[in-house]
Design a protein around this motif. Structure first.
Motif, mmCIF file in Angstrom:
data_model
loop_
_atom_site.group_PDB
_atom_site.id
_atom_site.type_symbol
_atom_site.label_atom_id
_atom_site.label_comp_id
_atom_site.label_asym_id
_atom_site.label_seq_id
_atom_site.Cartn_x
_atom_site.Cartn_y
_atom_site.Cartn_z
ATOM 1 N N ALA A 34 0.838 -1.202 0.000
ATOM 2 C CA ALA A 34 0.000 0.000 0.000
ATOM 3 C C ALA A 34 0.874 1.253 0.000
ATOM 4 N N LYS A 35 1.912 1.232 0.805
ATOM 5 C CA LYS A 35 2.819 2.383 0.879
ATOM 6 C C LYS A 35 3.541 2.590 -0.452
ATOM 7 N N LYS A 36 4.035 1.503 -1.058
ATOM 8 C CA LYS A 36 4.757 1.591 -2.330
ATOM 9 C C LYS A 36 3.859 2.037 -3.475
ATOM 10 N N SER A 37 2.608 1.579 -3.473
ATOM 11 C CA SER A 37 1.715 1.820 -4.607
ATOM 12 C C SER A 37 0.823 3.049 -4.434
ATOM 13 N N ASN A 38 0.845 3.640 -3.251
ATOM 14 C CA ASN A 38 -0.022 4.778 -2.950
ATOM 15 C C ASN A 38 -1.503 4.400 -3.097
ATOM 16 N N ARG A 39 -1.819 3.164 -2.763
ATOM 17 C CA ARG A 39 -3.195 2.672 -2.740
ATOM 18 C C ARG A 39 -3.501 2.235 -1.323
ATOM 19 N N SER A 40 -4.776 2.181 -0.982
ATOM 20 C CA SER A 40 -5.146 1.738 0.361
ATOM 21 C C SER A 40 -5.028 0.218 0.459
ATOM 22 N N ARG A 41 -4.837 -0.244 1.670
ATOM 23 C CA ARG A 41 -4.796 -1.689 1.901
ATOM 24 C C ARG A 41 -6.107 -2.317 1.456
ATOM 25 N N ASN A 42 -7.222 -1.656 1.738
ATOM 26 C CA ASN A 42 -8.530 -2.147 1.339
ATOM 27 C C ASN A 42 -8.615 -2.313 -0.176
ATOM 28 N N GLU A 43 -8.130 -1.329 -0.918
ATOM 29 C CA GLU A 43 -8.161 -1.407 -2.379
ATOM 30 C C GLU A 43 -7.324 -2.580 -2.884
ATOM 31 N N LEU A 44 -6.159 -2.768 -2.299
ATOM 32 C CA LEU A 44 -5.284 -3.871 -2.714
ATOM 33 C C LEU A 44 -5.906 -5.233 -2.407
ATOM 34 N N ILE A 45 -6.544 -5.352 -1.254
ATOM 35 C CA ILE A 45 -7.198 -6.617 -0.911
ATOM 36 C C ILE A 45 -8.342 -6.892 -1.877
ATOM 37 N N ASN A 46 -9.099 -5.851 -2.237
ATOM 38 C CA ASN A 46 -10.175 -6.021 -3.220
ATOM 39 C C ASN A 46 -9.618 -6.454 -4.572
ATOM 40 N N LEU A 47 -8.507 -5.867 -4.996
ATOM 41 C CA LEU A 47 -7.877 -6.267 -6.263
ATOM 42 C C LEU A 47 -7.417 -7.723 -6.203
ATOM 43 N N ALA A 48 -6.846 -8.116 -5.070
ATOM 44 C CA ALA A 48 -6.377 -9.490 -4.909
ATOM 45 C C ALA A 48 -7.547 -10.476 -4.922
ATOM 46 N N LEU A 49 -8.635 -10.127 -4.263
ATOM 47 C CA LEU A 49 -9.813 -10.997 -4.250
ATOM 48 C C LEU A 49 -10.429 -11.104 -5.639
#
Length: 68
Positions: A34-49
């Motif tokens: 999240a820190k590296k991509s400037n995205r929220s953890r929530n957004e990344l988890i949604n993308l992964a799901l």
């Protein structure tokens, strides 16, 4: 209605809140990403799901070589 009307419609909420448990190390990995991509953890988890659902393969048993 005239061209000057300020039209407001109800907001559609397409998301739901769920609670899951994950390992602390996985949380740390999502936090770093999240820190590296400037995205929220929530957004990344949604993308992964979303990726997991699109790419999931169902195997009837561990011995079954035919992926359905």
């Amino acid at each position: 209605m005239s061209n000057d009307d300020f039209i407001i419609t109800p907001k559609e909420d397409k998301s739901v809140t769920i609670s899951i448990r994950i390992e602390k190390t996985m949380q740390g990995q999502f936090d770093q990403l999240a820190k590296k991509s400037n995205r929220s953890r929530n957004e990344l988890i949604n993308l992964a799901l979303e990726y997991a659902l699109k790419n999931a393969k169902f195997i009837k048993s561990a011995n079954d070589k035919n992926i359905k």
